[in-house]
Design a protein around this motif. Structure first.
Motif, PDB file in Angstrom:
ATOM      1  N   GLY A   1     -45.300  17.050  25.867  1.00 53.90           N
ATOM      2  CA  GLY A   1     -44.953  17.465  27.432  1.00 53.90           C
ATOM      3  C   GLY A   1     -45.242  18.602  28.297  1.00 53.90           C
ATOM      4  O   GLY A   1     -45.811  19.508  27.864  1.00 53.90           O
TER       5      GLY A   1
ATOM      6  N   THR B   1     -47.537  15.702  33.549  1.00 52.67           N
ATOM      7  CA  THR B   1     -45.868  16.016  34.047  1.00 52.67           C
ATOM      8  C   THR B   1     -45.790  16.849  35.166  1.00 52.67           C
ATOM      9  O   THR B   1     -44.970  16.402  36.075  1.00 52.67           O
ATOM     10  CB  THR B   1     -45.415  16.437  32.813  1.00 52.67           C
ATOM     11  OG1 THR B   1     -45.453  15.785  31.607  1.00 52.67           O
ATOM     12  CG2 THR B   1     -44.002  16.803  32.994  1.00 52.67           C
TER      13      THR B   1
ATOM     14  N   THR C   1     -37.616  13.995  32.636  1.00 51.70           N
ATOM     15  CA  THR C   1     -37.031  13.701  31.021  1.00 51.70           C
ATOM     16  C   THR C   1     -37.373  12.537  30.574  1.00 51.70           C
ATOM     17  O   THR C   1     -38.213  11.867  30.792  1.00 51.70           O
ATOM     18  CB  THR C   1     -35.506  14.058  31.371  1.00 51.70           C
ATOM     19  OG1 THR C   1     -35.227  12.765  32.020  1.00 51.70           O
ATOM     20  CG2 THR C   1     -34.877  15.263  31.928  1.00 51.70           C
ATOM     21  N   THR C   2     -36.970  12.520  29.172  1.00 55.69           N
ATOM     22  CA  THR C   2     -37.162  11.384  28.339  1.00 55.69           C
ATOM     23  C   THR C   2     -36.505  10.215  28.721  1.00 55.69           C
ATOM     24  O   THR C   2     -37.029   8.964  28.431  1.00 55.69           O
ATOM     25  CB  THR C   2     -37.002  11.781  26.956  1.00 55.69           C
ATOM     26  OG1 THR C   2     -35.645  12.401  26.751  1.00 55.69           O
ATOM     27  CG2 THR C   2     -37.979  12.604  26.133  1.00 55.69           C
ATOM     28  N   SER C   3     -35.500  10.398  29.559  1.00 56.86           N
ATOM     29  CA  SER C   3     -34.692   9.079  29.990  1.00 56.86           C
ATOM     30  C   SER C   3     -33.929   9.656  31.287  1.00 56.86           C
ATOM     31  O   SER C   3     -33.628  10.722  31.242  1.00 56.86           O
ATOM     32  CB  SER C   3     -34.006   8.357  28.985  1.00 56.86           C
ATOM     33  OG  SER C   3     -32.961   9.238  28.508  1.00 56.86           O
TER      34      SER C   3
ATOM     35  N   GLU D   1     -40.334   4.129  29.546  1.00 54.03           N
ATOM     36  CA  GLU D   1     -39.048   4.985  29.233  1.00 54.03           C
ATOM     37  C   GLU D   1     -39.115   6.113  29.607  1.00 54.03           C
ATOM     38  O   GLU D   1     -39.969   6.940  29.090  1.00 54.03           O
ATOM     39  CB  GLU D   1     -38.533   4.837  27.881  1.00 54.03           C
ATOM     40  CG  GLU D   1     -37.025   5.413  27.626  1.00 54.03           C
ATOM     41  CD  GLU D   1     -35.846   4.584  28.278  1.00 54.03           C
ATOM     42  OE1 GLU D   1     -35.733   5.006  29.534  1.00 54.03           O
ATOM     43  OE2 GLU D   1     -35.439   3.784  27.483  1.00 54.03           O
ATOM     44  N   ALA D   2     -38.460   6.775  30.791  1.00 47.53           N
ATOM     45  CA  ALA D   2     -38.388   8.060  31.113  1.00 47.53           C
ATOM     46  C   ALA D   2     -37.239   8.284  32.246  1.00 47.53           C
ATOM     47  O   ALA D   2     -36.687   7.348  32.515  1.00 47.53           O
ATOM     48  CB  ALA D   2     -39.703   8.721  31.526  1.00 47.53           C
TER      49      ALA D   2
ATOM     50  N   PRO E   1     -40.685  14.229  28.062  1.00 44.63           N
ATOM     51  CA  PRO E   1     -41.605  13.065  27.813  1.00 44.63           C
ATOM     52  C   PRO E   1     -42.938  13.528  27.476  1.00 44.63           C
ATOM     53  O   PRO E   1     -43.464  14.301  27.868  1.00 44.63           O
ATOM     54  CB  PRO E   1     -41.424  12.334  29.195  1.00 44.63           C
ATOM     55  CG  PRO E   1     -41.309  13.210  30.158  1.00 44.63           C
ATOM     56  CD  PRO E   1     -40.399  14.293  29.537  1.00 44.63           C
ATOM     57  N   SER E   2     -43.601  12.581  26.609  1.00 40.69           N
ATOM     58  CA  SER E   2     -44.997  12.866  26.414  1.00 40.69           C
ATOM     59  C   SER E   2     -45.863  12.720  27.450  1.00 40.69           C
ATOM     60  O   SER E   2     -45.416  12.185  28.689  1.00 40.69           O
ATOM     61  CB  SER E   2     -45.446  11.764  25.467  1.00 40.69           C
ATOM     62  OG  SER E   2     -45.879  10.855  25.858  1.00 40.69           O
TER      63      SER E   2
ATOM     64  N   ASN F   1     -46.584   9.255  28.974  1.00 32.62           N
ATOM     65  CA  ASN F   1     -45.774   8.596  29.730  1.00 32.62           C
ATOM     66  C   ASN F   1     -45.736   9.023  31.160  1.00 32.62           C
ATOM     67  O   ASN F   1     -45.961   8.251  32.040  1.00 32.62           O
ATOM     68  CB  ASN F   1     -44.228   8.822  29.146  1.00 32.62           C
ATOM     69  CG  ASN F   1     -43.936   8.260  27.924  1.00 32.62           C
ATOM     70  OD1 ASN F   1     -44.571   8.421  26.882  1.00 32.62           O
ATOM     71  ND2 ASN F   1     -43.078   7.481  28.008  1.00 32.62           N
TER      72      ASN F   1
END
Length: 375
Positions: A30, A35, A54-56, A189-190, A236-237, A240
């Motif tokens: 991340g 990002t 964020t991741t979700s 998904e994020a 998040p990666s 993503n």
């Protein structure tokens, strides 16, 4: 026979190109360039102090609960018609959820029911902008100011929607977005947290980085980073983020198409007296996230689902009110009467809505809905 699924996740023209750039650079974790580009796009769009991927959306809500220091015994007011993540984020920190009834016109929290649910233990109000249609935020913010409460907007469905000219997520103390594949813009998904008060920025970066001050280290402000607070892995990666940024750059075009489809549904169905259509209040601009109709009752709704399925159309109902879960009664209480939450949830039916849907598809769906009543 037409085959019209309920949803097809958006794919623009640049995701593969962006992902190839990540592969070339070789940084996959991340907070890389993509990002940062997503964060900047969100800050520019919402006019917020800070935006962090964020991741979700679930994790954005959990981060928010930590930022406002939810403690065991605190109470949080929200509506029962929503996704479980909205309440889990606060229950995980020991809060009690206090549900109030919804407005039948928008399916959003009834702002007139909030004040009577406030106690000495109330810490926050969580308005959920259902279908990307804004809650009555002026009144909610006035109540929050009067009682010194935090407001965290669950704007999971609200990217590109506004309330009186302000982007959803930018009005409360904090806002939370979802980029799940069911949303208008996604990367599988994020999510993102929108920070509207500077006091939260430094700690948000620490919590998001597993409780370390690594973000300061990466900016060259420290010679090493340390564990300084509680936190988790909310980044998040970069893969993503690369996927998502391709879609955010197309946001205006995508939004215009979804509004076009939404308006076609509305035009085609407005004269069918047996159903109720979505209501968009004055001062609110929505993002065409969904189009739903309301039927007479749950029995008629199931008949409509079955009828449309025969003609290749997938339609779905949505949330089962959270307060109906017997297993989770210890975590929540419903304040006042459930006049509309359960009844309206049993009438609601979501129709197909996605970027690649055609106007002719919408016309076909509406034709079959009309024929259902004729039959």
């Amino acid at each position: 026979m037409n085959k019209i699924p309920f949803n097809i996740p958006l794919v623009s023209n640049s995701e593969i190109k962006n992902i190839a750039r990540v592969l070339d650079v070789g940084k996959f974790s991340g907070d890389g360039d993509f990002t940062k580009k997503c964060n900047y796009w969100l800050e520019n769009h919402t006019k917020s102090k800070k935006a962090l991927l964020t991741t979700s959306c679930t994790h954005a809500l959990e981060l928010s609960a930590t930022l406002i220091n939810i403690q065991p015994g605190d109470e949080v007011i929200t509506s029962s018609y929503g996704f479980v993540s909205t309440v889990n984020a606060f229950i995980l920190r020991g809060a009690k959820i206090v549900f109030v009834d919804i407005r039948p016109d928008t399916m959003n929290i009834d702002e007139s029911k909030i004040e009577q649910a406030i106690t000495s233990k109330t810490k926050a109000i969580i308005p959920v902008h259902y279908a990307g249609v804004a809650c009555e935020m002026d009144i909610i913010m006035e109540i929050a100011s009067k009682y010194k409460l935090f407001v965290i907007e669950d704007a999971a469905q609200g990217v590109m929607s506004t309330y009186k000219g302000k982007a959803l997520g930018s009005i409360g103390h904090l806002g939370c977005f979802s980029f799940h594949e069911t949303k208008n813009y996604h990367c599988g998904e994020a999510g993102a947290i929108i920070i509207n008060h500077e006091d939260f920025i430094d700690r948000a970066e620490i919590i998001r980085e597993k409780g370390t001050n690594r973000s300061l280290f990466l900016r060259g402000l420290l010679d090493k980073y340390r564990w300084v607070d509680i936190g988790s892995s909310y980044l998040p990666s970069e893969l993503n983020a690369a996927f998502l940024y391709a879609q955010l750059k197309e946001a205006k075009k995508v939004n215009e198409k979804r509004i076009l489809l939404w308006e076609e549904y509305s035009k085609q169905l407005k004269d069918i007296v047996d159903i109720d259509l979505q209501v968009i209040p004055n001062g609110v601009k929505h993002n065409g996230h969904m189009f739903y109709i309301k039927l007479k009752n749950i029995k008629q709704r199931q008949k409509m689902i079955d009828y449309l399925y025969k003609y290749g159309i997938q339609s779905v109902f949505h949330y089962i009110p959270l307060h109906e879960s017997r297993k989770c009664k210890k975590y929540n209480v419903f304040n006042g009467l459930d006049k509309y939450t359960t009844k309206e949830s049993e009438r609601l039916l979501r129709l197909p809505m996605y970027y690649d849907l055609n106007v002719s598809d919408v016309q076909y769906i509406c034709k079959k809905i009309g024929e259902f009543y004729n039959d």
